[in-house]
Design an enzyme around this catalytic site. Structure first.
Site, PDB file in Angstrom:
ATOM      1  CE  LYS A   1      46.408  25.933   8.456  1.00 50.13           C
ATOM      2  NZ  LYS A   1      45.172  25.553   9.086  1.00 50.13           N
ATOM      3  CB  CYS A   2      53.012  21.877  13.989  1.00 50.87           C
ATOM      4  SG  CYS A   2      54.464  20.941  14.501  1.00 50.87           S
ATOM      5  N   GLY A   3      52.186  18.765  13.821  1.00 52.48           N
ATOM      6  CA  GLY A   3      51.871  17.594  14.621  1.00 52.48           C
ATOM      7  C   GLY A   3      52.054  17.845  16.112  1.00 52.48           C
ATOM      8  CG  LEU A   4      55.625  18.663  17.643  1.00 57.01           C
ATOM      9  CD1 LEU A   4      57.015  19.289  17.800  1.00 57.01           C
ATOM     10  CD2 LEU A   4      55.516  17.386  18.447  1.00 57.01           C
ATOM     11  CB  THR A   5      49.341  22.163  16.771  1.00 58.47           C
ATOM     12  OG1 THR A   5      50.140  22.608  15.668  1.00 58.47           O
ATOM     13  CG2 THR A   5      48.356  23.258  17.144  1.00 58.47           C
TER      14      THR A   5
END
Length: 165
Positions: free
Chosen positions: A35-39
């Site tokens: 659930k990360c912007g970098l996922t």
């Protein structure tokens, strides 16, 4: 220094293991989160896996919930998310801390290595990448915003591959 091959680990399903089964391969170890912007970096990681797997390379994913609670799921949920959303085929390990007093022992070794700017120490965020050569030496560290398929990462992988590219 402890060999990275000797450190006890657990697979995402909880089975005891170590990196010894990957001895002789170039490894890219990444702390991952769903659930990360970098996922979306999962896509590039999987492409690297497919591109170099036959040349003695593998990506290894280490879920961690230490950064803003961005990996809250159970092992089953993480595995399901990775396979259905990003088609991940590379191995995943048990969710663990990568920083602090309860840091996974493997990450205690990895974080001793400096990045390209000469900075060692704590993992900064999700998707920090560590490159290990075929002899188990930690040879590179790439910060979270460095894309998996960046020229910097790809050239480092290719420089150490034991097999044909």
């Amino acid at each position: 220094m402890t060999s990275v091959y000797d450190i006890p680990l657990r697979t995402i399903s909880g089975e005891p293991t170590s990196l010894s089964e990957y001895e002789g391969k170039v490894l890219l170890l990444v702390n991952v989160a769903s659930k990360c912007g970098l996922t979306p970096q999962y896509e590039g990681l999987e492409r690297l896996q497919k591109r170099y797997a036959d040349s003695g390379f593998t990506v290894l994913g280490f879920p961690s919930n230490q950064f803003a609670g961005q990996e809250p799921g159970s092992a089953e949920e993480i595995e399901e998310f990775c396979s259905t959303t990003y088609g991940v085929t590379f191995p995943l390990f048990e969710k663990a801390d990568v920083n602090g007093e309860s840091r996974q022992p493997l990450y205690a070794e990895l974080t001793k290595v400096s990045d390209g700017d000469g900075e060692a120490g704590d993992v900064q965020w999700n998707f920090e990448k560590f490159l290990v050569d075929a002899e188990g030496t930690i040879i590179g560290r790439f910060r979270p915003r460095t894309e998996p398929e960046s020229a910097e990462v790809v050239s480092a992988i290719e420089a150490y591959l034991p097999g044909p590219q």
